[in-house]
Write a protein that holds these residues in place. Structure first.
Motif, PDB file in Angstrom:
ATOM      1  N   ILE A 140     -32.589  70.378   6.404  1.00  0.00           N
ATOM      2  CA  ILE A 140     -31.235  70.792   6.042  1.00  0.00           C
ATOM      3  C   ILE A 140     -30.475  71.125   7.323  1.00  0.00           C
ATOM      4  CG2 ILE A 140     -32.008  73.156   5.464  1.00  0.00           C
ATOM      5  CD1 ILE A 140     -29.731  72.992   3.219  1.00  0.00           C
ATOM      6  N   ALA A 141     -29.341  70.452   7.511  1.00  0.00           N
ATOM      7  CA  ALA A 141     -28.583  70.596   8.759  1.00  0.00           C
ATOM      8  C   ALA A 141     -27.221  71.208   8.471  1.00  0.00           C
ATOM      9  CB  ALA A 141     -28.407  69.229   9.407  1.00  0.00           C
ATOM     10  N   ASP A 142     -26.807  72.129   9.332  1.00  0.00           N
ATOM     11  CA  ASP A 142     -25.498  72.761   9.149  1.00  0.00           C
ATOM     12  C   ASP A 142     -25.013  73.334  10.472  1.00  0.00           C
ATOM     13  OD1 ASP A 142     -23.739  73.864   6.599  1.00  0.00           O
ATOM     14  OD2 ASP A 142     -23.581  75.166   8.351  1.00  0.00           O
ATOM     15  N   ARG A 143     -23.685  73.368  10.646  1.00  0.00           N
ATOM     16  CA  ARG A 143     -23.110  73.836  11.910  1.00  0.00           C
ATOM     17  C   ARG A 143     -22.586  75.260  11.852  1.00  0.00           C
ATOM     18  NH1 ARG A 143     -17.808  69.832  11.745  1.00  0.00           N
ATOM     19  NH2 ARG A 143     -16.792  70.722   9.929  1.00  0.00           N
ATOM     20  N   ASP A 144     -22.612  75.867  10.670  1.00  0.00           N
ATOM     21  CA  ASP A 144     -21.885  77.118  10.462  1.00  0.00           C
ATOM     22  C   ASP A 144     -22.843  78.302  10.327  1.00  0.00           C
ATOM     23  OD1 ASP A 144     -19.693  78.706  10.038  1.00  0.00           O
ATOM     24  OD2 ASP A 144     -19.005  77.662   8.236  1.00  0.00           O
ATOM     25  N   TYR A 145     -22.291  79.495  10.205  1.00  0.00           N
ATOM     26  CA  TYR A 145     -23.119  80.672   9.962  1.00  0.00           C
ATOM     27  C   TYR A 145     -22.650  81.373   8.689  1.00  0.00           C
ATOM     28  CZ  TYR A 145     -19.196  83.020  12.278  1.00  0.00           C
ATOM     29  OH  TYR A 145     -17.947  83.456  12.618  1.00  0.00           O
ATOM     30  N   VAL A 146     -23.507  82.254   8.152  1.00  0.00           N
ATOM     31  CA  VAL A 146     -23.234  82.877   6.851  1.00  0.00           C
ATOM     32  C   VAL A 146     -22.166  83.965   6.994  1.00  0.00           C
ATOM     33  CG1 VAL A 146     -24.225  84.096   4.867  1.00  0.00           C
ATOM     34  CG2 VAL A 146     -25.637  82.467   6.174  1.00  0.00           C
ATOM     35  N   GLU A 147     -21.197  83.950   6.076  1.00  0.00           N
ATOM     36  CA  GLU A 147     -20.156  84.974   6.039  1.00  0.00           C
ATOM     37  C   GLU A 147     -20.071  85.544   4.629  1.00  0.00           C
ATOM     38  OE1 GLU A 147     -16.810  84.309   9.209  1.00  0.00           O
ATOM     39  OE2 GLU A 147     -16.634  82.869   7.588  1.00  0.00           O
ATOM     40  N   ARG A 196     -23.943  89.754  19.573  1.00  0.00           N
ATOM     41  CA  ARG A 196     -24.817  88.603  19.810  1.00  0.00           C
ATOM     42  C   ARG A 196     -26.079  88.731  18.965  1.00  0.00           C
ATOM     43  NH1 ARG A 196     -28.763  87.116  23.942  1.00  0.00           N
ATOM     44  NH2 ARG A 196     -28.606  89.140  24.943  1.00  0.00           N
ATOM     45  N   ASN A 197     -26.556  87.620  18.387  1.00  0.00           N
ATOM     46  CA  ASN A 197     -27.918  87.574  17.842  1.00  0.00           C
ATOM     47  C   ASN A 197     -28.639  86.435  18.545  1.00  0.00           C
ATOM     48  OD1 ASN A 197     -27.270  85.143  16.500  1.00  0.00           O
ATOM     49  ND2 ASN A 197     -26.770  86.183  14.580  1.00  0.00           N
ATOM     50  N   SER A 198     -29.801  86.028  18.071  1.00  0.00           N
ATOM     51  CA  SER A 198     -30.573  85.011  18.795  1.00  0.00           C
ATOM     52  C   SER A 198     -29.923  83.637  18.766  1.00  0.00           C
ATOM     53  CB  SER A 198     -31.978  84.882  18.191  1.00  0.00           C
ATOM     54  OG  SER A 198     -32.556  86.135  18.048  1.00  0.00           O
ATOM     55  N   TYR A 199     -28.919  83.456  17.894  1.00  0.00           N
ATOM     56  CA  TYR A 199     -28.387  82.111  17.658  1.00  0.00           C
ATOM     57  C   TYR A 199     -26.943  81.939  18.081  1.00  0.00           C
ATOM     58  CZ  TYR A 199     -32.306  82.910  14.642  1.00  0.00           C
ATOM     59  OH  TYR A 199     -33.528  83.281  14.166  1.00  0.00           O
ATOM     60  N   LEU A 200     -26.210  83.056  18.155  1.00  0.00           N
ATOM     61  CA  LEU A 200     -24.801  82.915  18.481  1.00  0.00           C
ATOM     62  C   LEU A 200     -24.239  84.181  19.117  1.00  0.00           C
ATOM     63  CD1 LEU A 200     -23.296  84.573  15.972  1.00  0.00           C
ATOM     64  CD2 LEU A 200     -23.834  82.486  14.754  1.00  0.00           C
ATOM     65  N   GLU A 226     -27.533  90.525   3.782  1.00  0.00           N
ATOM     66  CA  GLU A 226     -28.049  90.737   5.135  1.00  0.00           C
ATOM     67  C   GLU A 226     -27.800  89.515   6.028  1.00  0.00           C
ATOM     68  OE1 GLU A 226     -32.144  91.917   5.314  1.00  0.00           O
ATOM     69  OE2 GLU A 226     -32.107  91.885   7.506  1.00  0.00           O
ATOM     70  N   ASP A 227     -27.960  88.312   5.450  1.00  0.00           N
ATOM     71  CA  ASP A 227     -27.662  87.102   6.235  1.00  0.00           C
ATOM     72  C   ASP A 227     -26.213  87.116   6.709  1.00  0.00           C
ATOM     73  OD1 ASP A 227     -30.226  86.130   5.692  1.00  0.00           O
ATOM     74  OD2 ASP A 227     -29.560  85.026   3.911  1.00  0.00           O
ATOM     75  N   ALA A 228     -25.309  87.574   5.831  1.00  0.00           N
ATOM     76  CA  ALA A 228     -23.891  87.606   6.193  1.00  0.00           C
ATOM     77  C   ALA A 228     -23.633  88.678   7.252  1.00  0.00           C
ATOM     78  CB  ALA A 228     -23.035  87.851   4.956  1.00  0.00           C
ATOM     79  N   SER A 229     -24.246  89.843   7.087  1.00  0.00           N
ATOM     80  CA  SER A 229     -23.934  90.926   8.026  1.00  0.00           C
ATOM     81  C   SER A 229     -24.514  90.641   9.404  1.00  0.00           C
ATOM     82  CB  SER A 229     -24.404  92.275   7.491  1.00  0.00           C
ATOM     83  OG  SER A 229     -25.803  92.286   7.422  1.00  0.00           O
ATOM     84  N   THR A 230     -25.567  89.811   9.476  1.00  0.00           N
ATOM     85  CA  THR A 230     -26.115  89.465  10.792  1.00  0.00           C
ATOM     86  C   THR A 230     -25.627  88.092  11.265  1.00  0.00           C
ATOM     87  OG1 THR A 230     -28.115  88.632   9.714  1.00  0.00           O
ATOM     88  CG2 THR A 230     -28.210  90.869  10.558  1.00  0.00           C
ATOM     89  N   SER A 231     -24.680  87.498  10.532  1.00  0.00           N
ATOM     90  CA  SER A 231     -24.110  86.193  10.920  1.00  0.00           C
ATOM     91  C   SER A 231     -25.188  85.156  11.233  1.00  0.00           C
ATOM     92  CB  SER A 231     -23.197  86.337  12.153  1.00  0.00           C
ATOM     93  OG  SER A 231     -22.192  87.260  11.913  1.00  0.00           O
ATOM     94  N   LEU A 232     -26.192  85.050  10.379  1.00  0.00           N
ATOM     95  CA  LEU A 232     -27.254  84.069  10.619  1.00  0.00           C
ATOM     96  C   LEU A 232     -26.714  82.655  10.440  1.00  0.00           C
ATOM     97  CD1 LEU A 232     -30.660  84.961   8.920  1.00  0.00           C
ATOM     98  CD2 LEU A 232     -30.070  84.963  11.346  1.00  0.00           C
ATOM     99  N   PRO A 233     -27.093  81.724  11.329  1.00  0.00           N
ATOM    100  CA  PRO A 233     -26.746  80.323  11.074  1.00  0.00           C
ATOM    101  C   PRO A 233     -27.305  79.897   9.709  1.00  0.00           C
ATOM    102  CG  PRO A 233     -27.547  80.563  13.302  1.00  0.00           C
ATOM    103  CD  PRO A 233     -27.781  81.892  12.618  1.00  0.00           C
ATOM    104  N   LYS A 234     -26.482  79.164   8.945  1.00  0.00           N
ATOM    105  CA  LYS A 234     -26.897  78.819   7.576  1.00  0.00           C
ATOM    106  C   LYS A 234     -28.185  78.016   7.537  1.00  0.00           C
ATOM    107  CE  LYS A 234     -22.311  78.915   5.568  1.00  0.00           C
ATOM    108  NZ  LYS A 234     -21.210  78.152   4.940  1.00  0.00           N
ATOM    109  N   ALA A 235     -28.325  77.063   8.471  1.00  0.00           N
ATOM    110  CA  ALA A 235     -29.525  76.213   8.433  1.00  0.00           C
ATOM    111  C   ALA A 235     -30.780  77.060   8.640  1.00  0.00           C
ATOM    112  CB  ALA A 235     -29.437  75.123   9.493  1.00  0.00           C
ATOM    113  N   TYR A 236     -30.666  78.065   9.492  1.00  0.00           N
ATOM    114  CA  TYR A 236     -31.816  78.922   9.753  1.00  0.00           C
ATOM    115  C   TYR A 236     -32.103  79.827   8.544  1.00  0.00           C
ATOM    116  CZ  TYR A 236     -34.820  82.452  11.770  1.00  0.00           C
ATOM    117  OH  TYR A 236     -35.864  83.296  11.984  1.00  0.00           O
ATOM    118  N   ALA A 237     -31.049  80.448   8.008  1.00  0.00           N
ATOM    119  CA  ALA A 237     -31.219  81.323   6.833  1.00  0.00           C
ATOM    120  C   ALA A 237     -31.769  80.521   5.655  1.00  0.00           C
ATOM    121  CB  ALA A 237     -29.885  81.971   6.465  1.00  0.00           C
ATOM    122  N   ALA A 238     -31.276  79.287   5.497  1.00  0.00           N
ATOM    123  CA  ALA A 238     -31.746  78.427   4.399  1.00  0.00           C
ATOM    124  C   ALA A 238     -33.227  78.117   4.569  1.00  0.00           C
ATOM    125  CB  ALA A 238     -30.923  77.137   4.356  1.00  0.00           C
TER     126      ALA A 238
END
Lengths: 67, 347
Positions: free
Chosen positions: B60-67, B303-307, B80-92
């Motif tokens: 699963i590929a995506d360019r965005d992060y969770v909001e 900053r987190n590990s991805y962005l 929690e994914d939204a509050s830490t702005s995790l990239p969607k592909a990683y959270a998925a």
């Protein structure tokens, strides 16, 4: 004028003559819509001349982008 | 306590009982690789169903992060994914691995360009869950070139649409559309309800199961749309629109949307008041370096590990990704976004 659009009875302005005018009334962008009229898919190039008649059965499928 | 063996076919027993799939179909599913492009609403839904169904390999590929505004309909994500702005592909990927540990799942944080697609020439099926026609037309050309079926899906408001593009059999997306539609205005203004998403994902994944279990005769052949609020449904047999002169699927294909000049370096993101800038040559960004640069300039950063997120002068904010992409939030104007980008990242 009464038409069947996507399976539902719809009444539209009497002055509508063509597919393109119908799309304008329904606020559809002709570029994004595929039209089937009485079982026949209509060529996009002819929307501006293809006539719409009382009782026509139309299927209008519009492309959208959201995902 | 009985410890279930999640690798066994027992977990799929109800699906195996469904006669058109059966044990044979289940084994086929295990052998298949599906690429899902986009991990938003449609991508989340399709990925969850295909993971639960036992498709052997899922990417699963995506360019965005969770909001926060995603949570209403993007079923794989948590607060929690939204509050830490995790990239969607990683959270998925994380969530899907919790759902089914017996299959291969990988999340890819990237903009899906023709170069990225080239890495997936051996997949069995591509599910379109993107939000734009630039990417769809690249998928379309790639699939024609590699002879891979793909399933278009899209939704807006209470409306949804889907079509199975089968190279060599059906018309392709270029036959149906003739040119790239400008869709920017629509997603910003009309919103979306979750049932429209679920309806499209159900249609896409039902067709996916037919393709993956090779039940070709059961495949739907029509362009299908519905409006759940206005109680409309429409199907058109579009096979007559297949064009022999089509540059994507005709007698002399040229695959125009795989070419460099058709790739946008800057793209307005659907419904986000955001422009994405992609550097000419992809490179790994040193986020901690950039964090200190921006802090040195007096900006607040996160900053987190991805962005890396940087608050600029209101209303602008920029987000740098590890793969070198930058989002400029606060504008839909590509020129304005580029000028902000070049202030910090040079040319």
């Amino acid at each position: 004028m009464n038409l069947v659009i996507n399976g539902q009875q719809k009444s539209v302005s009497e002055h509508i003559r063509t597919i393109e005018e119908l799309m304008n009334e329904l606020k559809l962008n002709p570029q994004l819509v595929i039209v089937e009229q009485n079982g026949q898919v209509i060529d996009k190039q002819s929307y501006s001349v293809a006539p719409v008649n009382e009782g026509d059965q139309l299927e209008l499928v519009k492309f959208v982008g959201g995902g | 306590m009985h410890e279930p063996n999640y690798d066994s076919f027992k977990r799929y027993s109800r699906q195996i009982l469904f006669q058109p799939i059966g044990k044979n179909g289940q084994e086929k599913l295990k052998e298949k690789h599906v690429l899902i492009i986009g991990a938003g609403a449609l991508g989340s839904g399709c990925a969850e169903i295909l993971a639960r169904s036992g498709v052997g390999t899922l990417t699963i590929a995506d360019r965005d992060y969770v909001e926060e505004s995603n949570l209403q309909r993007q079923q794989l994500y948590t607060e929690e994914d939204a509050s830490t702005s995790l990239p969607k592909a990683y959270a998925a990927e994380q969530r899907l691995k919790q759902i089914n540990q017996s299959i291969e799942i990988s999340g890819l944080v990237t903009d899906v360009t023709p170069e990225v697609l080239e890495r997936f020439s051996d997949v069995d099926l591509i599910i379109d869950a993107t939000d734009n026609f630039d990417t769809r037309l690249s998928i379309n050309d790639f699939c024609q070139k590699q002879n891979i079926p793909w399933i278009y899906g899209a939704c807006l408001g209470s409306y949804g649409i889907s079509y199975n593009f089968i190279p060599g059999k059906t018309p392709c997306m270029s036959c149906l559309l003739e040119q790239i539609p400008l869709t920017g205005a629509t997603c910003d203004s009309e919103g979306i309800i979750a049932p429209a998403v679920q309806m499209v994902t159900s249609i896409q994944t039902a067709e996916a199961l037919k393709i993956l279990t090779e039940n070709w005769d059961s495949l739907r052949t029509t362009l299908l749309s519905f409006d759940l609020w206005n109680n409309e449904r429409s199907e058109i047999d579009v096979s007559v629109l297949k064009t022999d002169s089509c540059l994507s699927c005709g007698a002399n294909p040229d695959f125009p949307y795989l070419k460099y000049q058709h790739q946008t370096k800057a793209a307005v993101l659907c419904g986000r008041n955001t422009v994405q800038i992609r550097p000419g040559s992809p490179h790994q960004a040193d986020l901690s370096h950039w964090e200190s640069v921006f802090q040195g300039l007096g900006y607040n950063t996160r900053r987190n590990s991805y962005l890396l997120s940087v608050s600029l002068e209101k209303p602008y904010r920029l987000v740098c990704f590890l793969d070198g992409r930058v989002f400029i939030h606060g504008t839909n104007d590509i020129q304005k976004a580029k000028s902000i980008y070049y202030r910090f990242f040079g040319s």
